[in-house]
Design a protein around this motif. Structure first.
Motif, PDB file in Angstrom:
ATOM      1  N   VAL A 182       0.840  -1.202   0.000  1.00  0.00           N
ATOM      2  CA  VAL A 182       0.000   0.000   0.000  1.00  0.00           C
ATOM      3  C   VAL A 182       0.876   1.254   0.000  1.00  0.00           C
ATOM      4  N   GLY A 183       1.885   1.296   0.869  1.00  0.00           N
ATOM      5  CA  GLY A 183       2.752   2.466   0.933  1.00  0.00           C
ATOM      6  C   GLY A 183       3.526   2.691  -0.349  1.00  0.00           C
ATOM      7  N   PHE A 184       3.982   1.614  -0.988  1.00  0.00           N
ATOM      8  CA  PHE A 184       4.724   1.751  -2.243  1.00  0.00           C
ATOM      9  C   PHE A 184       3.825   2.315  -3.339  1.00  0.00           C
ATOM     10  N   GLY A 185       2.594   1.837  -3.413  1.00  0.00           N
ATOM     11  CA  GLY A 185       1.665   2.361  -4.420  1.00  0.00           C
ATOM     12  C   GLY A 185       1.337   3.824  -4.190  1.00  0.00           C
ATOM     13  N   LEU A 186       1.129   4.213  -2.927  1.00  0.00           N
ATOM     14  CA  LEU A 186       0.824   5.612  -2.620  1.00  0.00           C
ATOM     15  C   LEU A 186       2.042   6.496  -2.895  1.00  0.00           C
ATOM     16  N   TRP A 187       3.246   5.955  -2.675  1.00  0.00           N
ATOM     17  CA  TRP A 187       4.457   6.722  -2.991  1.00  0.00           C
ATOM     18  C   TRP A 187       4.566   6.963  -4.496  1.00  0.00           C
ATOM     19  N   LEU A 188       4.249   5.952  -5.300  1.00  0.00           N
ATOM     20  CA  LEU A 188       4.269   6.129  -6.747  1.00  0.00           C
ATOM     21  C   LEU A 188       3.246   7.166  -7.189  1.00  0.00           C
ATOM     22  N   MET A 189       2.114   7.238  -6.501  1.00  0.00           N
ATOM     23  CA  MET A 189       1.079   8.218  -6.853  1.00  0.00           C
ATOM     24  C   MET A 189       1.422   9.618  -6.368  1.00  0.00           C
ATOM     25  N   GLY A 190       2.448   9.748  -5.523  1.00  0.00           N
ATOM     26  CA  GLY A 190       2.838  11.063  -5.018  1.00  0.00           C
ATOM     27  C   GLY A 190       1.995  11.552  -3.874  1.00  0.00           C
ATOM     28  N   LEU A 191       1.347  10.652  -3.142  1.00  0.00           N
ATOM     29  CA  LEU A 191       0.476  11.054  -2.042  1.00  0.00           C
ATOM     30  C   LEU A 191       1.319  11.437  -0.831  1.00  0.00           C
ATOM     31  N   ASP A 192       0.937  12.526  -0.193  1.00  0.00           N
ATOM     32  CA  ASP A 192       1.637  12.970   1.010  1.00  0.00           C
ATOM     33  C   ASP A 192       1.432  11.974   2.152  1.00  0.00           C
ATOM     34  N   HIS A 193       2.454  11.883   3.019  1.00  0.00           N
ATOM     35  CA  HIS A 193       2.392  11.073   4.239  1.00  0.00           C
ATOM     36  C   HIS A 193       2.097   9.598   3.927  1.00  0.00           C
ATOM     37  N   TYR A 194       2.655   9.101   2.863  1.00  0.00           N
ATOM     38  CA  TYR A 194       2.401   7.708   2.478  1.00  0.00           C
ATOM     39  C   TYR A 194       2.914   6.731   3.535  1.00  0.00           C
TER      40      TYR A 194
END
Length: 373
Positions: free
Chosen positions: A221-233
């Motif tokens: 989940v964190g890796f996917g959110l990091w790829l999307m550029g989401l803050d506080h992943y």
């Protein structure tokens, strides 16, 4: 004739009355015990946390003993591991929450702009929305409060770290002496050891595999959110890891703050993408990976798992929600070992009972009763 009927009916009432009275006595005793546990949660919850931590690390103790290493060395290694992981996890959570709090005013401004666009879009279709009410109900700090409160409740319990670790140390130290004590304390030690071994193996397997699955879920989940550029992943990944222990609703609660964060930071389309990502990860991990790793489920029905979540959460708080499944598994195994309560274990069981029932019926049919001749 009439006297015989009266005597028979009175005898039937006399037989039923002890069973009915015994039921109410047992029911009242259960209520008293639950009320006592509810009152003593300050003591019970640290004990349960220590017990399950000791169960998780019990194989480590046995491995050290097989290598002829002292138990004290194993306990020190376990303590170091718990401290490193615990403080590292706590540091990540505190850092992410601090960053989120610092940017909260900026997020409120962006959310106000999002709501203004939504109200303007709805007015085109003659739908009138109250922007102030929307902003009040969907405030970022309010949406995140549920996740933060659960995290803080677990964190408050971990403030008793010294007490919990001391209990864990004594439990692990007593693990080697427990078989001898059982042999001295019970008339049939083999049966008691088998029961305890089954219980420990079931709980250890669940907690160990659930930890691995939750860790992988949080990383993915964190890796996917990091790829999307989401803050506080990192914060959303930690929440996904911890809340994956909560059955059924844990993944839903973990997804809500991240989806709202995507809505504030980007736009509704990105929020939908984040929601889909959570669904894909949890469906894959929960419906494909987890059943293959754990075998045919937990021996509990889906309804029982959900109800146990509510019950243990009410009784023990957020920690009870995290431990609801292993606690219910322990209760079920205890019911199975007693013939008078085995029917309760069957009611708590999953679909494996109905799948094995025809086999049991066929086995019973093959045994024909002997004739009197």
């Amino acid at each position: 004739m009439a006297d015989d009927k009266k005597a028979a009916s009175s005898h039937l009432v006399d037989e039923r009355w002890p069973s009915i009275s015994r039921f109410f006595v047992v029911f009242a005793a259960i209520i008293v015990v639950l009320a006592g546990i509810k009152t003593a949660t300050v003591i019970v919850v640290p004990f349960l946390l220590a017990l399950f931590i000791a169960i998780i690390f019990q194989p480590v103790i046995f491995w050290f003993r097989m290598k002829n290493l002292p138990t004290a060395v194993a306990i020190v290694a376990i303590f170091v591991f718990i401290f490193v992981v615990g403080f590292g996890l706590t540091g990540l959570i505190i850092q992410s929450l601090t960053e989120f709090t610092a940017k909260l005013p900026e997020y409120r401004v962006k959310l106000t702009e999002q709501f203004s666009d939504l109200v303007t879009f709805a007015e085109r279709f003659n739908i009138h929305l109250n922007q102030e009410l929307l902003q009040q109900q969907l405030d970022p700090s309010r949406i995140l409060s549920l996740s933060v409160n659960l995290l803080s409740s677990v964190g408050n319990m971990m403030t008793n770290t010294i007490l919990i670790l001391l209990i864990v140390a004594f439990m692990l130290g007593e693990a080697a002496l427990m078989p001898k004590k059982i042999q001295m304390a019970f008339p049939s030690p083999e049966k008691k050891m088998s029961q305890m071994s089954n219980l420990l193996m079931a709980i250890n397997k669940y907690l160990a595999l659930k930890t691995i699955i939750s860790l992988v879920t949080g990383i993915v989940v964190g890796f996917g959110l990091w790829l999307m550029g989401l803050d506080h992943y990192v914060l959303w990944a930690v929440i996904a890891f911890l809340f994956n222990y909560i059955p059924n609703i844990g993944s839903i609660i973990a997804a809500v703050p991240a989806v709202l964060m995507a809505l504030i930071q980007f736009h509704p389309v990105m929020a939908g993408v984040v929601a889909i990502w959570y669904v894909v990860v949890n469906v894959f991990m929960g419906n494909i990976i987890e059943p293959r790793m754990m075998g045919r489920g937990l021996g509990l029905s889906t309804l029982v798992v959900f109800l146990s979540l509510l019950f243990w959460g009410w009784l023990l708080g957020p920690v009870g929600m995290l431990l609801s499944v292993p606690l219910t598994m322990a209760v079920k195994i205890g019911f199975e070992e007693n013939p008078s309560t085995r029917w309760l274990a069957i009611l708590l069981s999953g679909d494996e009972v109905t799948r094995h029932a025809p086999e049991a019926v066929e086995a019973n049919d093959t045994v024909e009763p002997k004739s009197d001749g």
